[in-house]
Design an enzyme around this catalytic site. Structure first.
Site, PDB file in Angstrom:
ATOM      1  N   GLU A  75      11.282  12.804  10.378  1.00 27.54           N
ATOM      2  CA  GLU A  75      12.341  12.051   9.712  1.00 27.54           C
ATOM      3  C   GLU A  75      12.099  11.930   8.214  1.00 27.54           C
ATOM      4  OE1 GLU A  75      12.550   8.347  11.723  1.00 27.54           O
ATOM      5  OE2 GLU A  75      13.463   9.149  13.536  1.00 27.54           O
TER       6      GLU A  75
ATOM      7  N   ASP B 280     -12.324 -25.452  41.143  1.00 30.01           N
ATOM      8  CA  ASP B 280     -12.353 -24.094  40.593  1.00 30.01           C
ATOM      9  C   ASP B 280     -11.534 -23.981  39.312  1.00 30.01           C
ATOM     10  OD1 ASP B 280     -13.964 -23.024  42.578  1.00 30.01           O
ATOM     11  OD2 ASP B 280     -12.265 -22.560  43.887  1.00 30.01           O
TER      12      ASP B 280
ATOM     13  N   VAL C 136      14.106   4.364   5.843  1.00 27.75           N
ATOM     14  CA  VAL C 136      14.682   4.424   7.183  1.00 27.75           C
ATOM     15  C   VAL C 136      13.829   5.304   8.097  1.00 27.75           C
ATOM     16  CG1 VAL C 136      16.689   5.148   8.523  1.00 27.75           C
ATOM     17  CG2 VAL C 136      17.004   3.961   6.351  1.00 27.75           C
TER      18      VAL C 136
ATOM     19  N   ASP D 204      -9.758 -21.173  44.634  1.00 29.43           N
ATOM     20  CA  ASP D 204      -8.655 -21.800  45.359  1.00 29.43           C
ATOM     21  C   ASP D 204      -8.708 -23.322  45.358  1.00 29.43           C
ATOM     22  OD1 ASP D 204     -10.804 -22.202  46.973  1.00 29.43           O
ATOM     23  OD2 ASP D 204     -10.056 -21.046  48.684  1.00 29.43           O
TER      24      ASP D 204
ATOM     25  N   GLU E 191      12.328   1.555  15.028  1.00 28.45           N
ATOM     26  CA  GLU E 191      13.148   0.374  15.311  1.00 28.45           C
ATOM     27  C   GLU E 191      12.948  -0.192  16.707  1.00 28.45           C
ATOM     28  OE1 GLU E 191      14.290   3.195  14.143  1.00 28.45           O
ATOM     29  OE2 GLU E 191      15.497   2.911  12.350  1.00 28.45           O
TER      30      GLU E 191
ATOM     31  N   THR F  95      19.117   8.270  20.097  1.00 29.18           N
ATOM     32  CA  THR F  95      18.355   9.160  20.970  1.00 29.18           C
ATOM     33  C   THR F  95      16.923   8.727  21.244  1.00 29.18           C
ATOM     34  OG1 THR F  95      17.599  10.494  19.091  1.00 29.18           O
ATOM     35  CG2 THR F  95      19.685  11.124  20.105  1.00 29.18           C
TER      36      THR F  95
ATOM     37  N   ASP G  29     -14.503 -14.781  45.616  1.00 33.77           N
ATOM     38  CA  ASP G  29     -14.865 -15.549  46.806  1.00 33.77           C
ATOM     39  C   ASP G  29     -15.002 -14.591  47.981  1.00 33.77           C
ATOM     40  OD1 ASP G  29     -14.835 -18.152  45.739  1.00 33.77           O
ATOM     41  OD2 ASP G  29     -12.663 -18.217  45.844  1.00 33.77           O
TER      42      ASP G  29
END
Length: 932
Positions: free
Chosen positions: A699, A634, A288, A630, A293, A729, A335
């Site tokens: 942990e 292209d 764990v 554009d 997580e 938390t 361009d």
């Protein structure tokens, strides 16, 4: 949906019948529908959009969340706890899995909806005739009976029957054919499948050449595309490179945790002498404790929020993964017209054999000046711009400027008159840089041509004198015209040449443009002003500081492009300018050498194929390329570039679909802002990954202490307390770190190499062995301080009913609170990777402050409410114990602040010791990138 079903609302309708009959059946006309009639039909037929059918997606998405590698690790822990008879722990872990999966599922769905909602910022537009006027409307409001105006580059948004003109159409979306197909109003096909009818066009296809008008006969799900969509399942979303990388890291973490747990399980049982139950508790805690997580959902949400933020800056990013690529961009190929300049063309000067004539904002026709009159006639005839109902015009900005220029010269034709007189059109060809129309006037048919001066002049044999009579165009005259073109170009003006030729009476109209565009009479030159955008100069300076190279690729004149580039700071007074002809003659090796040898490069009079070659050459040298475009042609370069940038205002639908990012304001400064935002988002992802990983060591440490002590030290943190710490938390501060403002100097850093992963060894060392170790030591110090203060000695019993049991519960609560307060310090430390926290400000991320307040309130609930005391095994802490944890955040943050100061000091000393060093500069990352 079958074809009869698609027509069930229109009994007797045959789309292949003659256009006039189809208009009758649709109760429409060549003047289009009225606004009120179109609104009524929209209610009857519904919006012109596809409704995706696919089945329910949420069960599949939710299942994916509970089977990713980190969730599988928790399932293993729950299984171990259940086998060992620790049912409460097993149930708690399963609850955590479900809660995490639900949270991740919600974030994933919200992120996807956020990206899909961006389509609202770029609604597909269509040009339709309403009330007899050409208007731009949202394609979703098209209805049967509407008259479409289709031009090169448009995406066709409904099934329609051509009434006038001929076009080439890319049907690959429907038929899979890669070659465009010719469709014409003059070709009447009956008794053939609809897709094969040469007088029909279909929704989802694109016009690659030509211009036509068509009457809509099917919209939405009644179109051929709708029929296909009804038979298709939804396409699965492709995993982004960033998500794939994080998922690989998740599997690595899961494997390490599993192997560690399996290795320590016999060690704890036989080496440390723990009982099977305690050994399983140890293994469960180890598993764990190794699980970050919230990693995947937080990354997804951070990217989605970043994409939404880019929209407010004028950049619509179509894929989440593009945000990652933006941070690595080191070359921008841009361009000129509309991107560096405002794209508000205005004819400032015209030149004819009679002399130069400057235009102001009012009509200024010169009575009796025949050549100016003919020049204005040709300017207005050789355009496709359409006046709109609001008094403006729709079309190419250059052609709009020509229409306005002709009006200021005293000639203001109506669109109806121009279309009535036009006999044929040869569309603008990017390679030839020419456009011609065949128009009837004065009882004859005339060829009107406009284009680049170097393309028009070789096709001219005469020049119009002041009385507009053709005179031989001598070599000296040509030289004078070329010098005039160069003079205008040096001023940053865009120059077009306009010419004409009268066809002999009774002569058949030329079928090919080569037969029309020759032996022309030069009428004059048109010089147009397109001022640079005011924001671009500062954006260019930011790019240079950030080590980003800018290459201008334009179809404009070399001197015009060089003048604009110099004004904006892209290049000096004497940049290397390469014309399209010179580029075409280069081999791939010569092009590579050119790009390597010259930093300030301008490619003038370039074709779309040149863009593609430059993109390939730069990517072959491991550059990350952003390419603007554009036009229809292209599209290949936009697809090939790492970041294809299309223009949202002036770009074609084809270019927008091929691109990765669309600029809603067509502004180069927006590209720079997007790169800056991409760097910031990428930095912030690394920050919260560091923050999440830094919790692993604190942990895991309590369970290692428990195992190494062989049970002589009671478990410093219960599994349920660990789960409460993880789920309660961690996520909110991690999300807050994803909204961090940019660190100082963000745009003074070189671009991130393409090969650099988001999770690197220095970050893991900082998280696990520096921040994590400090947090673990502080948490263990709080645990032992409480136990020793209560008179505990190693080996003393602390179980229920024992005198030290309450002290033990307070001690585990201190471990929990110590980890939490250390986590607060880690959050502040993770806010910056290099800079001091003072440089960005302590209060500049209010969401993080609220996240910390939430953590503390939740901790108080866990510690002081009887319900959670019974569930988690916590106990109320005294004021003295709380005071002991007050310095913990400052210790963690202060230690990392000192580490970052030492790193900055060391880096500065190293740079000073390098002879002649003045910092990395913008050139350094480019040289380094080439030699990777």
């Amino acid at each position: 949906m079958t074809e009869p079903e698609a027509q069930q609302d229109r009994p007797g309708l045959d789309p292949t019948e003659r256009a006039d009959w189809l208009l009758r059946d649709l109760r429409s006309s060549r003047q289009g529908l009225s606004a009120r009639e179109a609104a009524r039909r929209l209610v009857h037929y519904g919006p012109n959009e596809l409704r995706r059918r696919g089945g329910r997606r949420w069960p599949r998405e939710l299942a994916k969340q509970i089977t990713h590698p980190l969730a599988l690790l928790l399932w293993a822990a729950a299984g171990l706890a259940w086998v060992a008879g620790i049912a409460a722990v097993a149930v708690a872990i399963v609850v955590v899995i479900i809660v995490n999966a639900a949270f991740a599922f919600v974030q994933e769905m919200q992120a996807e909806r956020a990206v899909e909602a961006l389509a609202a910022y770029l609604p597909v537009q269509a040009k339709a005739v309403r009330e007899g006027q050409v208007r731009e409307i949202e394609a979703g409001t098209l209805v049967p009976g509407d008259v479409l105006v289709i031009e090169e580059g448009d995406r066709i948004s409904a099934d329609a029957r051509l009434m006038d003109g001929g076009i080439e159409v890319d049907l690959s979306a429907l038929t899979g054919e890669s070659m465009p197909a010719y469709r014409s109003a003059d070709l009447l096909d009956t008794r053939v499948p609809l897709l094969h009818a040469r007088d029909l066009v279909f929704s989802g296809t694109t016009c690659t050449e030509g211009e036509a008008r068509a009457v809509v006969f099917a919209t939405g799900m009644h179109t051929e595309l709708g029929r296909i969509a009804a038979l298709s399942e939804r396409v699965e979303r492709e995993e982004s490179p960033l998500e794939a990388q994080v998922r690989r890291v998740a599997w690595l973490i899961a494997l390490i945790a599993l192997l560690t747990g399996l290795a320590f399980l016999p060690l704890a049982t036989f080496g440390a002498g723990l009982s099977i139950k305690n050994a399983v508790v140890f293994a469960v805690g180890l598993l764990v404790g190794n699980v970050p997580e919230g990693l995947l959902p937080v990354i997804t949400l951070a990217l989605a929020l970043g994409v939404r933020g880019l929209v407010r800056r004028g950049a619509v990013v179509k894929r989440l993964s593009a945000v990652e690529t933006l941070g690595s961009t080191d070359v921008i190929c841009t361009d000129k017209t509309g991107t560096l300049t405002e794209n508000h063309m205005q004819v400032s000067t015209v030149w004819t054999a009679a002399g130069e004539h400057r235009l102001n904002g009012t009509p200024s026709g010169v009575p009796g000046d025949a050549v100016l009159r003919d020049l204005a006639l040709a300017m207005a005839a050789c355009t496709n711009a359409q006046p709109d109902a609001e008094g403006g015009a729709i079309g190419d900005p250059t052609e709009i400027a020509l229409l306005e220029g002709a009006a200021r010269l005293g000639h203001r034709p109506t669109t109806t008159d121009r279309d009535r007189r036009r006999r044929r059109q040869f569309h603008f060809e990017p390679v030839l840089k020419l456009m011609s129309t065949l128009d009837e006037r004065d009882g004859s048919v005339w060829v009107d041509t406009k284009g680049a001066p170097e393309a028009v002049l070789p096709r001219c044999t005469t020049i119009a004198d002041p009385q507009s009579r053709p005179c031989p165009l001598s070599t000296e005259d040509r030289r004078g015209v070329e010098e005039r073109v160069d003079a205008y170009a040096r001023q940053g003006l865009r120059v077009l040449a306009v010419a004409e030729r009268r066809l002999q009476d009774g002569q058949p109209l030329p079928e090919r443009r080569e037969a029309a565009e020759h032996e022309l009479t030069l009428l004059g030159l048109v010089a147009m002003l397109d001022p640079p955008r005011p924001q671009v100069a500062a954006a260019v300076a930011d790019c240079h500081t950030a080590g980003i190279r800018i290459i201008v690729i334009t179809g404009d004149h070399a001197l015009t492009a060089a003048a604009i580039a110099h004004q904006l700071g892209i290049a000096g007074k004497h940049p290397t300018v390469v014309t399209g002809e010179e580029t075409d003659r280069m081999t791939e090796q010569q092009l590579d050498e050119l790009l390597l040898a010259h930093r300030e490069l301008i490619f003038a009079r370039s074709s779309p194929e040149t863009k593609l070659r430059i993109t390939d050459a730069l990517r072959a040298e491991n550059h990350v390329v952003a390419m603007t475009g554009d036009g229809v042609n292209d599209a290949p370069a936009l697809r090939r570039a790492d970041i294809g940038v299309a223009m949202g205002c002036t770009g074609t639908d084809v270019a927008r679909e091929a691109s990765t990012m669309v600029l809603t304001d067509d502004n180069f400064a927006t590209i720079t802002a997007a790169i800056q935002a991409g760097r910031r988002i990428y930095d912030n992802i690394r920050k919260f990954i560091c923050y999440i990983f830094a919790h692993t060591t604190p942990e895991v440490t309590p369970f290692l202490v428990f195992a190494v002590a062989g049970g002589a030290v009671p478990l410093p943190l219960t599994v349920l307390q660990l789960l409460a710490f993880d789920i309660g938390t961690e996520t909110l501060p991690a999300l807050a770190l994803g909204r961090e403002p940019a660190e100082p100097g963000l745009m003074r850093r070189p671009p991130r190499p393409r090969s650099e992963g988001i999770i690197r060894a220095p970050m893991l060392l900082r998280a696990w062995l520096f921040l994590g170790v400090i947090g673990a030591v502080l948490a263990m110090a709080g645990f032992f301080a409480v136990l020793f203060h209560a008179g505990w000695h190693p080996g003393d019993p602390t179980g229920p009913g024992q005198p030290l049991h309450h002290a033990y519960q307070q001690a585990t609560t201190m471990t929990f609170l110590g980890m939490l307060t250390g986590q607060i310090g880690t959050a502040f430390a993770a806010r910056t990777e290099h800079a001091s926290l003072r440089s960005i400000g302590l209060w500049t991320n209010p969401l993080l402050l609220w996240g910390i307040v939430f953590e503390l309130v939740l901790a108080a609930v866990f510690i002081y409410t009887p319900v959670f005391q019974n569930l988690l095994g916590t106990a109320a802490l005294t004021p003295g114990m709380l005071a002991l944890t007050l310095p913990f955040p400052f210790i963690v943050w202060g230690a990392d602040e000192l580490r970052r100061w030492l790193l900055r000091h060391h880096t500065a000393n190293r740079q000073r010791q390098q002879p002649g060093s003045q910092g990395p500069g913008p050139e350094a990352p480019l040289r380094a990138r080439r030699h990777e």
